[in-house]
Design an enzyme around this catalytic site. Sequence first.
Site, PDB file in Angstrom:
ATOM      1  N   GLY A   1     -27.620  -4.519 -27.334  1.00 35.28           N
ATOM      2  CA  GLY A   1     -26.327  -4.864 -27.947  1.00 35.28           C
ATOM      3  C   GLY A   1     -26.282  -4.399 -29.382  1.00 35.28           C
TER       4      GLY A   1
ATOM      5  N   ASP B   1     -22.152  -7.890 -60.616  1.00 34.21           N
ATOM      6  CA  ASP B   1     -22.204  -8.933 -59.587  1.00 34.21           C
ATOM      7  C   ASP B   1     -22.361 -10.252 -60.329  1.00 34.21           C
ATOM      8  OD1 ASP B   1     -23.319  -8.785 -56.299  1.00 34.21           O
ATOM      9  OD2 ASP B   1     -23.206 -10.689 -57.384  1.00 34.21           O
TER      10      ASP B   1
ATOM     11  N   GLN C   1     -18.702  -5.828 -35.156  1.00 32.51           N
ATOM     12  CA  GLN C   1     -18.045  -7.016 -34.607  1.00 32.51           C
ATOM     13  C   GLN C   1     -16.923  -7.494 -35.532  1.00 32.51           C
ATOM     14  OE1 GLN C   1     -20.136  -9.956 -32.451  1.00 32.51           O
ATOM     15  NE2 GLN C   1     -19.358 -11.616 -33.704  1.00 32.51           N
TER      16      GLN C   1
ATOM     17  N   PRO D   1     -15.890 -11.101 -45.042  1.00 29.38           N
ATOM     18  CA  PRO D   1     -16.434 -11.631 -43.778  1.00 29.38           C
ATOM     19  C   PRO D   1     -15.326 -12.123 -42.852  1.00 29.38           C
ATOM     20  CG  PRO D   1     -16.703 -13.239 -45.544  1.00 29.38           C
ATOM     21  CD  PRO D   1     -16.139 -11.999 -46.174  1.00 29.38           C
TER      22      PRO D   1
ATOM     23  N   ARG E   1     -16.641  17.533 -24.982  1.00 30.13           N
ATOM     24  CA  ARG E   1     -15.533  16.650 -25.339  1.00 30.13           C
ATOM     25  C   ARG E   1     -16.026  15.230 -25.579  1.00 30.13           C
ATOM     26  NH1 ARG E   1     -12.112  17.705 -20.109  1.00 30.13           N
ATOM     27  NH2 ARG E   1     -14.240  17.395 -19.371  1.00 30.13           N
TER      28      ARG E   1
ATOM     29  N   GLU F   1     -15.947   3.322 -46.750  1.00 24.10           N
ATOM     30  CA  GLU F   1     -17.301   3.852 -46.722  1.00 24.10           C
ATOM     31  C   GLU F   1     -17.758   3.996 -45.269  1.00 24.10           C
ATOM     32  OE1 GLU F   1     -19.156   5.116 -49.235  1.00 24.10           O
ATOM     33  OE2 GLU F   1     -20.051   5.730 -47.344  1.00 24.10           O
ATOM     34  N   PHE F   2     -18.225   5.185 -44.912  1.00 22.74           N
ATOM     35  CA  PHE F   2     -18.644   5.417 -43.530  1.00 22.74           C
ATOM     36  C   PHE F   2     -20.163   5.480 -43.367  1.00 22.74           C
ATOM     37  CE2 PHE F   2     -14.344   7.244 -43.722  1.00 22.74           C
ATOM     38  CZ  PHE F   2     -13.748   6.558 -42.673  1.00 22.74           C
TER      39      PHE F   2
ATOM     40  N   GLU G   1     -26.356   2.065 -42.215  1.00 23.65           N
ATOM     41  CA  GLU G   1     -27.581   1.567 -42.832  1.00 23.65           C
ATOM     42  C   GLU G   1     -28.790   2.274 -42.230  1.00 23.65           C
ATOM     43  OE1 GLU G   1     -27.725  -2.708 -43.130  1.00 23.65           O
ATOM     44  OE2 GLU G   1     -25.558  -2.740 -43.389  1.00 23.65           O
TER      45      GLU G   1
ATOM     46  N   CYS H   1     -20.754  -4.670 -39.516  1.00 20.94           N
ATOM     47  CA  CYS H   1     -19.434  -4.042 -39.431  1.00 20.94           C
ATOM     48  C   CYS H   1     -18.753  -4.138 -38.085  1.00 20.94           C
ATOM     49  CB  CYS H   1     -19.550  -2.574 -39.804  1.00 20.94           C
ATOM     50  SG  CYS H   1     -19.971  -2.350 -41.518  1.00 20.94           S
TER      51      CYS H   1
ATOM     52  N   LYS I   1     -10.708   3.426 -41.098  1.00 24.95           N
ATOM     53  CA  LYS I   1     -12.044   2.825 -41.149  1.00 24.95           C
ATOM     54  C   LYS I   1     -12.242   1.854 -39.977  1.00 24.95           C
ATOM     55  CE  LYS I   1     -15.844   0.963 -42.447  1.00 24.95           C
ATOM     56  NZ  LYS I   1     -17.135   1.449 -42.794  1.00 24.95           N
TER      57      LYS I   1
END
Length: 446
Positions: free
Chosen positions: A255, A17, A262, A76, A244, A144-145, A148, A260, A204
């Site tokens: 909400g 990084d 939005q 972003p 189902r 990546e699924f 958090e 991710c 994804k």
Amino acid sequence: MAVIAQKCPEIDVTVIDINEKRIAAWNDEDVENIPIYEPGLSAIVKEARGRNLFFSTEVDKAIDEAELIFISVNTPTKTYGIGKGMAADLKYIELCARQIARVAKTDKIIVEKSTLPVRTAEALKNILDNTGNGVNFQILSNPEFLAEGTAVQDLLNPDRVLIGGGIATEKGKKAVDALVAVYATWIPNAQILTTNLWSSELSKLTANAFLAQRISSINAMSEICEKTGADVEEVAKAVGMDSRIGPKFLKASVGFGGSCFQKDILNLVYIAKSYGLNEVADYWEQVIIMNDHQKRRFAANIVKTLYNTVSGKKIAFLGWAFKKDTNDTREAAAIYVADHLLNEEAEIVVYDPKVKAEQIYADLEYLETHSSEEIHRRVKVVNTAQEACKDAHAVAVLTEWDEYKKLDWKSIYDSMLKPAFLFDGRRLLDKEEIEKIGFKFNAIGN
Ligand code: UDX
């Protein structure tokens, strides 16, 4: 990367990084100080760091030495120019690709780990092939699924791992096999799915859109429940028992938030629009419209219930993170609820077990709807729930932290102004018990 390092001790994993402060924090002697709070993560970092897991700012060196490079920079929502407010900003992806192309002297496999619009791999390949040093780059998509708060568990036992690549060519197939081999160390082959690049990229976005859509669907029902006397938990249970439909992701809330949902839906909407698929775009955009409505109406309900004014009234916020077990606040519902209440001149006192005060102020300042002076004057951040609620007119539960269930609600009630109101945006508390204490209780979908 920490989990790959733990599971594959023979592979050297270097996380790079350009942010020196962040890398220093990942290298902090005390693993509890690593920059991300995630159950189980610090133990894994402790085990692998220095053995085959390294954190470094020497970007060129790491690129030069690597055989596989995961691009995991942020994408972003664009805040400028064409696609502003919708499209994914691919600036950081492109910068990565250019740097890799400049530095690489040997063949490399480039893995898109960041969530990207469909067909980004094409652009990546163009940049790499046209500015490279004649080396061969194979591009793979490996979305990546993980979620958090359960990241480590999700990585150790994923429902599936998805790898998209150019399986039609020999080199492309070899690249896919190389990445499959990494995951196959701990994940059964049947759960490692390989597809073409575009399917992987689009899957994804699709997965996140479907998940968010379920939440907006149940939240839409929560409003009908409030009008009709139906209870959204009972409805969710009845509906979810249909195999189902399934029971997960049907929890009504103030909400959805997070980095991710939005962003990815807006991105999907933008992609649809850019192909002229306006009905598809409108269909998915409604998921976001519903989510914004849910946050707004939660705040409006507080104002209405407190006799149509919260000006100068103290509202305690329990929770700021976008969900429990994380210190992440990106797009957290609490931010928007607070903003709406600040419009009404409320005084807000926040307690969240993991989110730091400076983050809370930064989140509100980022909206640019209230001055920093006003935010600091009206919003206080404290260290306990009891302190947040003392002398408050109302308390709002914005994050479903487990510890809020175990609070001494009786003593909280005693310390509040009467009538004491409790707004449960997470369906966390037991209505009967809370009402028995004396609270005027108000829960989403009830
Ligand atoms: C999500 C996806 O689940 C994950 O697969 C993807 O890789 C990244 O995006 P994340 O944002 O970490 O993960 O959290 P998630 O558990 O999906 O929750 C997102 C938001 O929806 C949270 O604010 C959560 O509180 C809310 N939510 C979730 C609900 O309101 N109701 C639910 O039933 C589930």
